[in-house]
Write an enzyme that holds these catalytic residues in place. Structure first.
Site, PDB file in Angstrom:
ATOM      1  N   THR A 490       0.806  -1.216   0.000  1.00  0.00           N
ATOM      2  CA  THR A 490       0.000   0.000   0.000  1.00  0.00           C
ATOM      3  C   THR A 490       0.841   1.270   0.000  1.00  0.00           C
ATOM      4  O   THR A 490       0.342   2.332  -0.352  1.00  0.00           O
ATOM      5  CB  THR A 490      -0.858   0.029   1.270  1.00  0.00           C
ATOM      6  OG1 THR A 490       0.021  -0.237   2.376  1.00  0.00           O
ATOM      7  CG2 THR A 490      -1.924  -1.043   1.229  1.00  0.00           C
ATOM      8  N   ARG A 640      -6.812  13.839   6.149  1.00  0.00           N
ATOM      9  CA  ARG A 640      -5.495  14.245   5.676  1.00  0.00           C
ATOM     10  C   ARG A 640      -4.878  13.131   4.827  1.00  0.00           C
ATOM     11  O   ARG A 640      -4.869  11.967   5.228  1.00  0.00           O
ATOM     12  CB  ARG A 640      -4.646  14.494   6.913  1.00  0.00           C
ATOM     13  CG  ARG A 640      -3.229  14.884   6.691  1.00  0.00           C
ATOM     14  CD  ARG A 640      -2.676  15.178   8.090  1.00  0.00           C
ATOM     15  NE  ARG A 640      -1.298  15.581   8.074  1.00  0.00           N
ATOM     16  CZ  ARG A 640      -0.426  15.132   8.972  1.00  0.00           C
ATOM     17  NH1 ARG A 640      -0.799  14.278   9.914  1.00  0.00           N
ATOM     18  NH2 ARG A 640       0.823  15.560   8.941  1.00  0.00           N
ATOM     19  N   ILE A 641      -4.393  13.492   3.657  1.00  0.00           N
ATOM     20  CA  ILE A 641      -3.766  12.519   2.762  1.00  0.00           C
ATOM     21  C   ILE A 641      -2.257  12.628   2.924  1.00  0.00           C
ATOM     22  O   ILE A 641      -1.661  13.681   2.741  1.00  0.00           O
ATOM     23  CB  ILE A 641      -4.197  12.798   1.301  1.00  0.00           C
ATOM     24  CG1 ILE A 641      -5.706  12.575   1.166  1.00  0.00           C
ATOM     25  CG2 ILE A 641      -3.421  11.925   0.322  1.00  0.00           C
ATOM     26  CD1 ILE A 641      -6.195  11.205   1.582  1.00  0.00           C
ATOM     27  N   THR A 646       0.577   7.584  -3.452  1.00  0.00           N
ATOM     28  CA  THR A 646       0.195   6.260  -2.953  1.00  0.00           C
ATOM     29  C   THR A 646      -1.308   6.226  -2.664  1.00  0.00           C
ATOM     30  O   THR A 646      -1.949   5.194  -2.838  1.00  0.00           O
ATOM     31  CB  THR A 646       1.004   5.880  -1.692  1.00  0.00           C
ATOM     32  OG1 THR A 646       0.874   6.924  -0.729  1.00  0.00           O
ATOM     33  CG2 THR A 646       2.459   5.661  -2.010  1.00  0.00           C
ATOM     34  N   GLN A 650      -4.042   3.603  -4.172  1.00  0.00           N
ATOM     35  CA  GLN A 650      -4.976   2.821  -3.355  1.00  0.00           C
ATOM     36  C   GLN A 650      -6.394   2.943  -3.890  1.00  0.00           C
ATOM     37  O   GLN A 650      -7.121   1.962  -4.004  1.00  0.00           O
ATOM     38  CB  GLN A 650      -4.938   3.310  -1.905  1.00  0.00           C
ATOM     39  CG  GLN A 650      -3.713   2.862  -1.151  1.00  0.00           C
ATOM     40  CD  GLN A 650      -3.688   1.358  -1.029  1.00  0.00           C
ATOM     41  OE1 GLN A 650      -4.509   0.766  -0.353  1.00  0.00           O
ATOM     42  NE2 GLN A 650      -2.768   0.732  -1.715  1.00  0.00           N
ATOM     43  N   LYS A 713      -7.868   9.508   7.851  1.00  0.00           N
ATOM     44  CA  LYS A 713      -8.845   8.440   7.752  1.00  0.00           C
ATOM     45  C   LYS A 713      -8.245   7.335   6.877  1.00  0.00           C
ATOM     46  O   LYS A 713      -7.371   7.602   6.074  1.00  0.00           O
ATOM     47  CB  LYS A 713     -10.133   8.953   7.113  1.00  0.00           C
ATOM     48  CG  LYS A 713     -10.874  10.025   7.928  1.00  0.00           C
ATOM     49  CD  LYS A 713     -12.144  10.449   7.194  1.00  0.00           C
ATOM     50  CE  LYS A 713     -12.978  11.406   8.037  1.00  0.00           C
ATOM     51  NZ  LYS A 713     -14.202  11.835   7.291  1.00  0.00           N
ATOM     52  N   GLY A 714      -8.721   6.136   7.042  1.00  0.00           N
ATOM     53  CA  GLY A 714      -8.157   5.044   6.240  1.00  0.00           C
ATOM     54  C   GLY A 714      -8.594   5.145   4.792  1.00  0.00           C
ATOM     55  O   GLY A 714      -9.718   5.534   4.494  1.00  0.00           O
ATOM     56  N   GLU A 717      -9.389   0.715   1.725  1.00  0.00           N
ATOM     57  CA  GLU A 717     -10.492  -0.157   1.355  1.00  0.00           C
ATOM     58  C   GLU A 717     -11.640   0.568   0.670  1.00  0.00           C
ATOM     59  O   GLU A 717     -12.415  -0.034  -0.069  1.00  0.00           O
ATOM     60  CB  GLU A 717     -10.969  -0.919   2.599  1.00  0.00           C
ATOM     61  CG  GLU A 717      -9.826  -1.776   3.129  1.00  0.00           C
ATOM     62  CD  GLU A 717     -10.114  -2.484   4.435  1.00  0.00           C
ATOM     63  OE1 GLU A 717     -10.795  -3.510   4.387  1.00  0.00           O
ATOM     64  OE2 GLU A 717      -9.654  -2.007   5.497  1.00  0.00           O
TER      65      GLU A 717
END
Ligand SMILES: Cc1cc2nc3c(=O)[nH]c(=O)nc-3n(C[C@H](O)[C@H](O)[C@H](O)COP(=O)(O)OP(=O)(O)OC[C@H]3O[C@@H](n4cnc5c(N)ncnc54)[C@H](O)[C@@H]3O)c2cc1C
Ligand code: SF4
Lengths: 752, 346
Positions: A490, A640-641, A646, A650, A713-714, A717
């Site tokens: 990832t 926030r990225i 990457t 994702q 945040k994730g 997925e």
């Protein structure tokens, strides 16, 4: 500039490495590594073959193992004829229930343990499903082991399995304690003027990561090293200690790189302890390659679901009642479920809400995590249903979703930490060209091509887990981060590098990150999209302490040499533990005990989710009925990225997988035997390059200072969620055929 | 994989002398070409030849034309043939069928000898466990009543419904090719259409070749109008997938009128399939969608569907129609390789 004055200058070419260095120096000066689209720090290792995956570690004088799997769907082994197999050159030993290895079973992960299933392999002569591991051949060569395995004859007493979700003979288990209710669904649904009531089906999916499940066990005295693809090295270590009956301190699980995990490498495989025990028994390292076809049944998978959605709205489109229920297949012994209805009913405002869950115990292996385990199947149901009711209402499907957007979690009545769904639809729609959408069925067709557009909402709960890290900084400005977390492809090595560089004010080249080894301070399981938020939050604590002790200021142009001079030592090390606010105070203990503690999503006083919008175009040839997706746009807001490059990968990867989920992926189980009949990647289809011509992922800016200290945040997925529905909705727009079962295949559109 | 003896003789004579037959005529497996079918099935223990005779030193790797006849050596690779100007320009159905097959990696090693003789992808044949008359004569057919979505609707028998999975053969069959073979007793010529045999009561037997017979090449004439030919392949994804239904069509047109049509089907039949009744129907007809669909209907007359593959009958019919229409639409005035089926990539 006028045309005639235009000149073309050859851009001086700069190799990527130099370019990255220049950019990196500029960034460090501005202290803004985070968010920058830097290339993967481990990229060169990967493309030059130097990144070592589990199978790449050489051990002295290994033996080779091969699994033997059952060829009946249910029953028991009545005898084993191993005469011919033992004649094969180089065979050292053949294990089965008849000469069981000295190992036991760790607890099932869904019951708080680590193991992929609750029962121990080889404990009994019973066969629980087709493709179960029932034997292990160990030989001097890999070919010898395989040949001997082919010569082994298992005799069975066979019963008819109930291997698919609608077979007679499955056991249904209702799970009322998982149900969510709000208001009076029945009367609200009854009273509403517009409603739909539809059933949906999703297929079993198999991870099929590029990297096969190779496992090596190497004992030196009573110390064991295991090389195994893992999304959870600490859990594997603890589980193995239990299975092998040895002290966990004597086990090291090593896996610096994972060639695709997707959840399939998240729980402790049954064969790992077999390989370790065989190695202990035979006194030599043992190496196993699980073949592609064996990977279909000996690891976990995404189980099939049957869902029902009832959705009701007022004439103006305001949702009034939503019910989402699901049946999910699981094994006979284990009650694994994903219960994605818990997320779907939080997507839109509605006064009356109800969910229901039933697990269906069948003669199959225990399912497990697979990318957005809960959301992927259940958002196909919800987001198809929303499209259906938009048709009933004659409303634009984007407008309808925006109308029912809510800043308050409709189930718990608490606020979202942040929710930028409208902005995702706005930016995604603008880029996709949604304003050109014409709603009539078939209205966008061109010549031989039936063309349709579809949309769906994407979401994923923002989750976190406790995490510990150790960071070392020396006087030369070199830093080292150590944590038993994982990079499953990832980009974790890269974003954690950026985080450390940023926190300590040093260039990314000066940061070394060590992951994927159970000896390191326990980090996070690579699951639930928790890694970045949790690791960065822990990194921030450790770095802050380092800054304090050295008297450095964050973001300033610090004089490191002077600071170390004052400090009086050439290096400094900090270990830090981070606990999410929603977790218990001593939650990091769970990490050391090999337990997963994931918090977030819906919590007591807030609900945290990331959101996105998916726009898809499908084209269906009028003659061949082939369904293709020439164009897709996803727009995602996820706090926030850390790294735009990457992150985009994702998102795009998730969207590609979503195409497969919608149109290709299905494990074809023969109901008569329980066998997976397409157990190879020629017939188990996933999208290839030609299937994903034009995709874009938009990063919608979002600041969330409540969700966690990192504001992250994730994103791992969310990309797949909603994609299948957006495609199914587009197929409906193109053809007028509403398809409620995925994968959608051309036969669904061929009229006799 | 079972250990086997390996030999790589240096000439065709030496190869046919040295080859050790597999035991079942018409099944192949004694000669090793690209190995993309053979080695696969050996790894699955479906085929366990005691020895392999590699054809790699036998030459047979050129495409030549003389006296109006094209000759392809059996060791020409799929990649080589798919790019050859003779096919690209003068018989695009052949090059289309090749580049729409498999993947670049496979096409680089797979040969046309092996391609034509590739085995079915029937999953019950490959699993080495289920009853399968083709693998284990007399054991039954697990595909009937099982997962048979990919299997055949034409040319099936109650003993076997396995699809002939290849593409190239369905296009080659249009051109009345001759197969040239050798054994240690001499050479013979076989009409391509007679090479494969229907499963009937003996699905284990797939061709009329002897179990020591080497294909050396194929020979055929290319009429000028073969330039108007296409290969349409319907599949689950845009590349790297076997055909659910495919059609090779070559048309000799006089304005809008069909002087002569050739029609081959793939993905739907147990052997490479020539649809002669449909060809006859088309003769003298004016090209139209209705005519094309009617030809498709005729091509599938007598087809029998099973649990999961009945869709192939209406699908196949429409694929045939598309191939006819695409071929008719080809503009042959300009660039020589203006194939009508430019959709897709591979
Ligand atoms: C994943 C995958 C996808 C594929 N997709 C497609 C597809 O879409 N379309 C398609 O058409 N094909 C497809 N194929 C099949 C592929 O084209 C064939 O495997 C290939 O063409 C076989 O050629 P080979 O040279 O490798 O044959 P081999 O595997 O070496 O041989 C195949 C058979 O032919 C025999 N043989 C070979 N040469 C001779 C000879 N000269 N004389 C007598 N007998 C001989 C061998 O003994 C053996 O029985 C696919 C294959 C794979 C593995
Ligand atoms: S269809 Fe033919 S190859 Fe398939 S199982 Fe039946 S007999 Fe075997």
């Amino acid at each position: 500039m006028a045309d005639d004055t235009m000149t073309f200058e050859a851009t001086p070419t700069m190799d990527i490495e130099t370019q990255d260095k220049v950019e990196s120096a500029e960034r460090a000066a501005e202290n803004n590594n985070v968010g920058a689209a830097i290339s993967r720090v481990d990229g060169p290792l990967k493309v030059t073959g130097q990144a070592r995956y589990a199978a790449d570690f050489a051990v002295p004088n290994p033996l080779y193992a091969h699994l033997v799997i059952s060829t009946i769907g249910k029953g028991r082994i009545t005898g084993i004829d191993d005469q011919a197999a033992r004649q094969v050159k180089g065979v050292r030993e053949i294990y089965s229930h008849a000469n069981k290895l000295d190992e036991g079973s760790a607890k099932f992960f869904a019951a708080g343990g680590q193991a992929q299933q609750s029962w121990e392999p080889f404990a009994e002569p019973d066969v629980r499903f087709y493709g179960e591991t029932i034997g292990l051949v160990v030989a001097e060569t890999i070919l010898g082991a395989r040949e001997a395995a082919a010569e082994l004859v298992f005799q069975y007493e066979s019963e008819d399995p109930a291997a698919v979700i609608d077979a007679s003979g499955v056991e249904r288990q209702e799970m009322p304690d998982k149900a969510v209710t709000k208001g009076d669904f029945d009367s609200a649904f009854e009273a509403a003027p517009v409603k739909i009531d539809s059933d949906y089906e999703t297929a079993p999916n198999v991870h099929n990561a590029m990297e096969l499940f190779a496992t090596t066990a190497h004992w030196v005295g009573d110390k064991l090293t295991v090389y195994v693809p893992s999304q959870w090295v600490k859990g594997f270590q603890i589980g193995l200690a239990e299975e092998l009956g040895i002290d966990e301190a004597n086990i090291e699980v090593v896996c610096p790189f994972v060639g695709g995990g997707f959840g399939g490498k998240g729980s402790l495989f049954t064969w790992v302890s077999l390989i370790a025990a065989a190695s202990r028994d035979l006194g030599r390292p043992v190496k196993l390659y699980v073949t592609r076809e064996q990977g279909f049944t000996t690891a976990s998978f995404r189980a099939e679901t049957r869902q029902s959605v009832r959705l009701a709205a007022a004439e103006d489109g305001t949702f009034q009642a939503l019910e989402h229920t699901g049946d999910e297949l699981t094994s006979r012994a284990d009650n694994y479920f994903v219960n994605g209805q818990d997320a779907t009913v939080r997507m839109y405002q509605a006064d009356a809400i109800r969910t229901g869950l039933t697990t269906v115990h069948a003669d199959r292996q225990t399912p497990g995590f697979m990318r957005a385990p809960a959301e992927t199947p259940y958002f196909f149901g919800l987001e198809s249903a929303v499209d259906e009711i938009a048709r009933e209402l004659s409303m634009d499907p984007v407008e309808l979703r925006i109308k029912n957007d809510t800043m308050i979690d409709p189930v718990d009545g608490v606020p979202y930490t942040s929710r930028s769904l409208k902005e995702c639809f706005r930016q995604g729609g603008e880029s996709f060209g949604w304003s050109n959408y014409t709603p009539e069925i078939g209205s966008m067709n061109e010549g031989e091509w039936m063309i349709g557009w579809g949309v769906a909402t994407a979401t994923y709960p923002t989750q976190m887990s406790p995490c510990t890290v150790r960071i070392h900084l020396d006087v030369s400005g070199e830093a080292r981060l150590q944590v038993a977390s994982h990079d499953v492809g990832t980009g974790a090595y890269t974003v954690l590098t950026q985080a450390v560089a940023d926190e300590l004010g040093i260039p990314v080249e000066k940061v070394r990150v060590e992951l994927g080894d159970s000896r390191l301070p326990p980090g996070t399981i690579a699951g639930g999209s928790i890694s970045t938020a949790s690791n960065v939050s822990a990194i921030m604590i450790a770095c802050e302490r380092i800054r304090q002790r050295l008297g450095l200021e964050r973001g300033a142009d610090n004089d490191l040499a002077a600071a170390f001079e004052n400090f009086g030592q050439a290096g400094i090390e900090e270990y830090a533990e981070w606990n999410p606010s929603a977790a218990k105070k001593n939650a990091t203990k769970t990490l050391y005990n090999g337990q997963v503690m994931i918090v977030g999503g819906p919590e007591e006083d807030y609900t945290a989710f990331a959101f996105g919008a998916i726009f898809s175009e499908v084209r269906i040839n009028r003659f061949t009925h082939e369904i293709r997706v020439p164009r897709m746009t996803g727009a995602f807001a996820a706090g926030r990225i850390m790294n735009a490059k990457t992150a985009k990968s994702q998102y795009l990867g998730g969207m590609v997988w979503g195409i497969g989920h919608a149109l290709h992926e299905t494990a074809e189980v023969d109901p008569r035997t329980g066998a997976y009949m397409n157990d190879n990647i020629s017939e188990y289809l996933v999208p290839v390059n030609a299937d994903v011509p034009n995709m874009d992922a938009i990063i919608v800016p979002e600041v969330d200072d409540k969700v966690n200290p990192a504001g992250v945040k994730g994103i791992g997925e969310i990309g797949i969620v909603g994609v299948a529905a957006s495609i199914a909705n587009a197929v409906h727009h193109a053809t007028g055929t509403r398809l409620r079962r995925i994968p959608i295949r051309l036969e669904d559109l061929v009229q006799a | 994989m079972k250990p086997f003896r390996y030999q790589a003789p240096g000439s065709v004579n030496a190869a046919v002398e040295a080859v050790e037959p597999m035991g079942i005529a018409g099944q192949g497996g004694a000669f090793l070409a690209g190995g993309t079918t053979l080695i696969d099935l050996m790894k699955l223990h479906v085929l366990t030849p005691p020895s392999l005779t590699d054809v790699k030193n036998l030459g047979l790797d050129t495409i030549e034309e003389s006296d109006g006849e094209v000759r392809i050596g059996a060791r020409v690779t799929m990649a080589q043939a798919s790019e050859h100007p003779i096919f690209v320009e003068r018989a695009p159905a052949l090059s289309d069928a090749l580049w729409k097959a498999a993947s670049p990696q496979l096409r680089n090693v797979a040969t046309l000898g092996g391609n034509v003789l590739q085995r079915t992808r029937c999953p019950y044949f490959r699993d080495n466990v289920s009853p399968c008359n083709k693998r284990d004569p007399g054991s039954g057919c697990a595909a009937i009543g099982g997962i048979n979505r990919l299997l055949a609707v034409l040319g099936t028998s109650e003993n076997c419904i396995a699809t002939y999975a290849g593409d190239f053969a369905n296009a080659l069959i249009l051109f009345d090719a001759t197969v040239e073979t050798r054994t240690d007793e001499g050479s013979r010529e076989i009409a391509f259409e007679d090479l494969h045999v229907l499963p009937e009561d003996h699905p284990e037997r797939e061709t009329i070749l002897g179990d020591d017979e080497l294909i050396t090449g194929y020979r055929f004439q290319l009429p000028d109008w073969a330039r108007r030919s296409v290969y349409v392949k319907a599949r689950d994804r845009e590349s790297y997938a076997f055909a659910l239904a495919s059609a090779a069509v070559a048309l000799d047109l006089d304005g809008d009128t069909i002087r002569e049509a050739r029609l081959g089907l793939g993905g739907v039949a147990t052997v490479p399939w020539r649809a002669r009744e449909a060809e006859e129907f088309l003769q003298g007809k004016t090209v139209s969608e209705d005519t094309a669909l009617e030809a498709g209907r005729i091509a599938f007359e007598g087809a029998q569907g099973y649990e999961h593959n009945t869709f192939k009958i209406p699908l196949g019919r429409q694929v045939v129609a598309k191939a006819i229409l695409d071929a008719a639409r080809m503009d042959l005035s300009g660039a020589p390789n203006s194939s009508g089926t430019s959709e897709g990539a591979n």
